[in-house]
Design a protein around this motif. Sequence first.
Motif, PDB file in Angstrom:
ATOM      1  N   PHE A 276       0.931  -1.247  -0.028  1.00 54.98           N
ATOM      2  CA  PHE A 276       0.045   0.133   0.051  1.00 54.98           C
ATOM      3  C   PHE A 276       1.005   1.325   0.090  1.00 54.98           C
ATOM      4  N   GLY A 277       0.322   2.226  -0.745  1.00 49.85           N
ATOM      5  CA  GLY A 277       0.933   3.521  -0.926  1.00 49.85           C
ATOM      6  C   GLY A 277       2.177   3.525  -1.456  1.00 49.85           C
ATOM      7  N   ALA A 305      -7.503  -3.967   2.151  1.00 54.81           N
ATOM      8  CA  ALA A 305      -7.484  -2.583   1.479  1.00 54.81           C
ATOM      9  C   ALA A 305      -8.408  -1.672   2.041  1.00 54.81           C
ATOM     10  N   VAL A 308      -7.035  -0.287   5.333  1.00 48.64           N
ATOM     11  CA  VAL A 308      -5.717   0.597   4.855  1.00 48.64           C
ATOM     12  C   VAL A 308      -6.256   1.983   4.583  1.00 48.64           C
ATOM     13  N   LEU A 309      -7.186   1.846   3.642  1.00 45.39           N
ATOM     14  CA  LEU A 309      -7.730   3.253   3.323  1.00 45.39           C
ATOM     15  C   LEU A 309      -8.510   3.959   4.178  1.00 45.39           C
ATOM     16  N   ALA A 314      -3.845   5.210   2.182  1.00 49.68           N
ATOM     17  CA  ALA A 314      -2.980   4.695   1.225  1.00 49.68           C
ATOM     18  C   ALA A 314      -3.722   3.851   0.166  1.00 49.68           C
ATOM     19  N   LEU A 315      -3.395   3.919  -1.068  1.00 42.07           N
ATOM     20  CA  LEU A 315      -4.088   3.049  -1.886  1.00 42.07           C
ATOM     21  C   LEU A 315      -3.209   1.857  -2.310  1.00 42.07           C
ATOM     22  N   PRO A 316      -3.764   0.728  -2.767  1.00 44.86           N
ATOM     23  CA  PRO A 316      -2.985  -0.429  -3.198  1.00 44.86           C
ATOM     24  C   PRO A 316      -1.827  -0.069  -4.292  1.00 44.86           C
ATOM     25  N   ASN A 317      -0.540  -0.564  -4.303  1.00 46.81           N
ATOM     26  CA  ASN A 317       0.382  -0.485  -5.101  1.00 46.81           C
ATOM     27  C   ASN A 317       0.781  -1.723  -6.090  1.00 46.81           C
ATOM     28  N   PHE A 320       0.657  -5.273  -4.191  1.00 45.77           N
ATOM     29  CA  PHE A 320      -0.718  -5.448  -3.870  1.00 45.77           C
ATOM     30  C   PHE A 320      -1.382  -6.164  -5.097  1.00 45.77           C
TER      31      PHE A 320
END
Length: 380
Positions: A276-277, A305, A308-309, A314-317, A320
């Motif tokens: 994430f991020g 996900a 976490v958001l 933070a968004l998936p990278n 993920f």
Amino acid sequence: MHAWINRDDALQRLMVKPQTLYAYVSRGQIRMVPDPSDTRRSLYSAEDVDGVATRKARGKKPASIAASSMAWGEPSITTSVSNVHRGRIYYRGVDAVALAQQLSLEEAAALLWDVQGAQGFASGTVGRSNAFEALAAIAADSPPILGRGKDNLAREAATIVGQLAQVCGAAPGSRALHERLATGWGCGGEIGDRLRQAMVLMADHDLNASTFAARVAASTGASLPACILAGLCTLSGPRHGGAAEALGAMVADADRIGAPQAVRLWLSRDRTLPGFGHTLYPAGDPRAQSMLQGLSAPRELQVLADAVLDQTGALPNADFAMAVMVKALGLPSLAPFRLFLLGRTIGWCAHIMEQNSTGGLIRPRGRYVGVIPDERNPTE
């Protein structure tokens, strides 16, 4: 999607007066657009604002600038291989996401290596069980890269990629690497195209840790497999190519104690959230967005996900996205690292060739912060 913030948020992040903010806008350092909800007001690019704030915090002292360049700082090595610009990754000036829609890994290699014609990664005799052993076995007897031309190095690089592909489970032969990998992993043709896309997207990523390590080795004139091995050793760390394994550990925690609690647990231990991020993509990783198109994340990953958001924004990278591919497509558990390795080896070779042709020895100085010896009483 690009992130925009209002004037008050921009001023707070920059800790400046409105006149200074407007000066940054007029000089083109911060983008500004009208606020759709009130055209009398303006919105400012969060990415640009954070970039200016970071540069302000570093100051102008040479020591501060030099130190910051080693951790997401100002560019420090000249390259024309790839760059991240306003939230997108480009290979020699072309959007990598667009390239991944159409290029094979062989064609991507030709582009990044700046040579004519698609490269062939035919399998060869390796007789080793993992990539570390395969590279180490040939590194000692391979010639230094000094004095060798790009075409010569490209031919050796193609042979090494073919050897690594065999170690990673690709079927023998001379077909496109993604097709042989799909066959070796027992996957269908449609899944093979997913593998192709992922490897092209992971081929290069600016001056990341493993690429820097490969370039340092190249700057000494080491052999091509030795330089690639330097990159591989760096890639194996849990903060880099090993992020998929770390993400699996966090998913296991989420299954055990619940996703929200697992996220809080990892954050309380001052640990980054794998998968994430990304510092270079404050508005989201475009590689992940591309790889996730048409795929539904398994419930355990989607729940994580969402947590976490909710807690961090933070968004998936890309890590993920590859974890989703493993679950959704039934890939081997080691697929993320192997896809990362096979794709990124292409980028390492591009940087090794570039360093060999244009750069000297990479040898930074350390900024000593320990005890200063007493020159009046030197030790014997």
